[in-house]
Design a protein around this motif. Sequence first.
Motif, short mmCIF file in Angstrom:
data_model
loop_
_atom_site.label_atom_id
_atom_site.label_comp_id
_atom_site.label_asym_id
_atom_site.label_seq_id
_atom_site.Cartn_x
_atom_site.Cartn_y
_atom_site.Cartn_z
N PRO A 135 4.11 25.65 -7.59
CA PRO A 135 3.23 26.49 -8.42
C PRO A 135 1.77 26.29 -8.04
N ASP A 136 0.96 27.23 -8.47
CA ASP A 136 -0.48 27.13 -8.26
C ASP A 136 -1.16 27.19 -9.63
N PRO A 137 -1.84 26.11 -10.04
CA PRO A 137 -2.12 24.89 -9.27
C PRO A 137 -0.91 23.96 -9.20
N VAL A 138 -0.90 23.13 -8.19
CA VAL A 138 0.15 22.12 -8.06
C VAL A 138 -0.05 21.08 -9.15
N PRO A 139 1.01 20.73 -9.90
CA PRO A 139 0.86 19.72 -10.96
C PRO A 139 0.23 18.43 -10.44
N THR A 140 -0.72 17.92 -11.19
CA THR A 140 -1.45 16.73 -10.78
C THR A 140 -0.53 15.55 -10.54
N ASP A 141 0.51 15.40 -11.36
CA ASP A 141 1.41 14.26 -11.20
C ASP A 141 2.06 14.23 -9.82
N LEU A 142 2.33 15.39 -9.24
CA LEU A 142 2.96 15.43 -7.93
C LEU A 142 2.02 14.97 -6.83
N LEU A 143 0.74 14.99 -7.11
CA LEU A 143 -0.25 14.61 -6.10
C LEU A 143 -0.66 13.14 -6.19
N LEU A 144 -0.25 12.48 -7.27
CA LEU A 144 -0.57 11.06 -7.42
C LEU A 144 0.16 10.23 -6.39
N PRO A 145 -0.47 9.16 -5.86
CA PRO A 145 0.32 8.19 -5.10
C PRO A 145 1.48 7.70 -5.96
N PHE A 146 2.65 7.53 -5.35
CA PHE A 146 3.83 7.21 -6.15
C PHE A 146 3.64 5.93 -6.95
N GLY A 147 2.95 4.95 -6.39
CA GLY A 147 2.69 3.72 -7.13
C GLY A 147 1.92 3.97 -8.40
N GLU A 148 0.95 4.89 -8.36
CA GLU A 148 0.18 5.22 -9.55
C GLU A 148 1.04 5.99 -10.55
N PHE A 149 1.89 6.88 -10.05
CA PHE A 149 2.80 7.62 -10.92
C PHE A 149 3.73 6.64 -11.66
N VAL A 150 4.22 5.65 -10.94
CA VAL A 150 5.10 4.64 -11.53
C VAL A 150 4.39 3.89 -12.65
N LEU A 201 5.90 3.70 0.70
CA LEU A 201 6.41 4.44 -0.46
C LEU A 201 5.38 4.58 -1.56
N LEU A 202 4.70 3.50 -1.90
CA LEU A 202 3.82 3.50 -3.06
C LEU A 202 2.56 4.34 -2.82
N ARG A 203 2.23 4.59 -1.57
CA ARG A 203 1.05 5.40 -1.27
C ARG A 203 1.39 6.87 -1.01
N GLN A 204 2.66 7.16 -0.81
CA GLN A 204 3.03 8.56 -0.58
C GLN A 204 2.76 9.39 -1.83
N PRO A 205 2.27 10.63 -1.67
CA PRO A 205 2.20 11.50 -2.84
C PRO A 205 3.57 11.61 -3.51
N PRO A 241 3.87 -5.90 -4.43
CA PRO A 241 4.19 -5.01 -5.56
C PRO A 241 5.66 -4.61 -5.55
N HIS A 242 6.30 -4.81 -6.69
CA HIS A 242 7.73 -4.47 -6.88
C HIS A 242 8.64 -5.24 -5.91
N HIS A 243 8.12 -6.29 -5.32
CA HIS A 243 8.88 -7.13 -4.37
C HIS A 243 9.38 -6.32 -3.16
N LEU A 244 8.65 -5.28 -2.79
CA LEU A 244 9.05 -4.50 -1.61
C LEU A 244 8.59 -5.24 -0.35
N PRO A 245 9.42 -5.28 0.68
CA PRO A 245 8.99 -5.90 1.93
C PRO A 245 7.90 -5.05 2.58
#
Length: 466
Positions: free
Chosen positions: A167-182, A204-208, A342-346
């Motif tokens: 959609p336009d505009p793209v929902p803000t949550d989808l644009l957050l880095p995944f770590g911030e969304f979590v 992973l945590l930095r990906q949108p 963070p989250h014990h990810l390697p």
Amino acid sequence: MNLSRKEMLRLIGAGAGAVALGSAASPAAGSETGGRGDIVRDVAVIGGGAAGTYAAIRLRELGQSVVVVERNGRLGGHTQTYTDPATGGTVDIGVVVWHDQPLVRQWFERFDIPLRKASFGGETLYVDHRTGRAVPDYTPPNPAAALALYGEHLARFPYLEYGFELPDPVPTDLLLPFGEFVRRYDLDAVVPTVFQFGQGLGDLLRQPTLYVMKNFGSDILRNLQIGFVSTSRRDNSELYRKARTELGDDVLLNSRVVSTDRDGARHATVRVDTPAGRRTIRARKVLVTIPPLLGNLDGFDLDGLERHLFGQFRNSAYYTGVLRDSGIPDSLQVRYIGLDTPHHLPELPGVYNIAPTGIPGLHNVKFGSPVALSERAVQAEIRASVRRLGEAGTLPATPPELATFASHTPFELTVSAEAVRAGFYRRLGSLQGRNRTFYSGAAFHTHDSSLIWQFTETLLPRIATA
């Protein structure tokens, strides 16, 4: 793409997809060879991976003649199977499972390939990725409640299952880095599970969040409940061997595109270097299924918009292989974690896990990186990871032989959150049909064969009638 969401759902349907998959190819119109030795087809398919192979078979069923240009000596892309010469046993080292959905089952039934419910589990040893020491007191968080909450968030964005019609505009949550969304939605317990299922996504945590939710989406959650499927004969590449046999001379293996001219009044011209010499393809349409990076499209007559869009893609890297005689017990899975991350990810680049294959002395290894590395560097780090297990006294491990190794790079093509917000995917969708060219593959959905087939199915009517 220009299909509405309602049209997508209608085409996909609750059952078998837009058009029932036939048991044999329809007669291919326009498949003659030109007088100058040109290959004349309705559609030239560039790439013989999941999208290209599926499209070629289905387009023939829809009465279209096709030719597939594939740079490797086989079809299948990331679906790769290793056969152990000592035992004859097989190991699927690339695509391991598929979604249990009607389109997938019908696709395998078409080639008389039985499916089984895939099984996961067994004994897991958690190991610190830096030292190789066991972490005996580590227990991953129970993800059940977090997965349910994550599913509620996915339900806010149902269109993610079908492509990039945003959609336009793209929902803000989808644009957050995944770590911030979590952090925003208290989803910490879901991260280790997403990390393991989303291998190849890089950092992973930095990906949108957009890309994480597309890769680990609603149908993944459904299949976590009902079970994924794999082939009963434990040979996922059988699908592509049978497709190759059916396509016959309509496949050019070990071949690459050297130039294109898509401005012709009646057809596009695609020149291809093959083991038998240079061939010229004259096709009414071109379907590109390879990763649309500028380096991959060298020789294509890209226009300004295509070059501008494809030039924005960046990618992560993913590697897989089979270890022989590592000293790791045959029934044991080694999963790497971080003690103070963070989250014990390697941290990546690094090994995700080393898993049993069911064949004595052989283990499958998965390795990821946010950026592409040389194969030599990846192999050296894989061996070093096993060596650290022995040096730490964790296991009687020794540097193993790599019985087979494959790079699945480039992997997960993404653009910045700013580009997504500015309408990148709306403009990418506008390329469908432009310059006689259509596009499918992971860059137009996600790295998931089942969902790529689903997306390609919705695109076929446009290709067949263009």
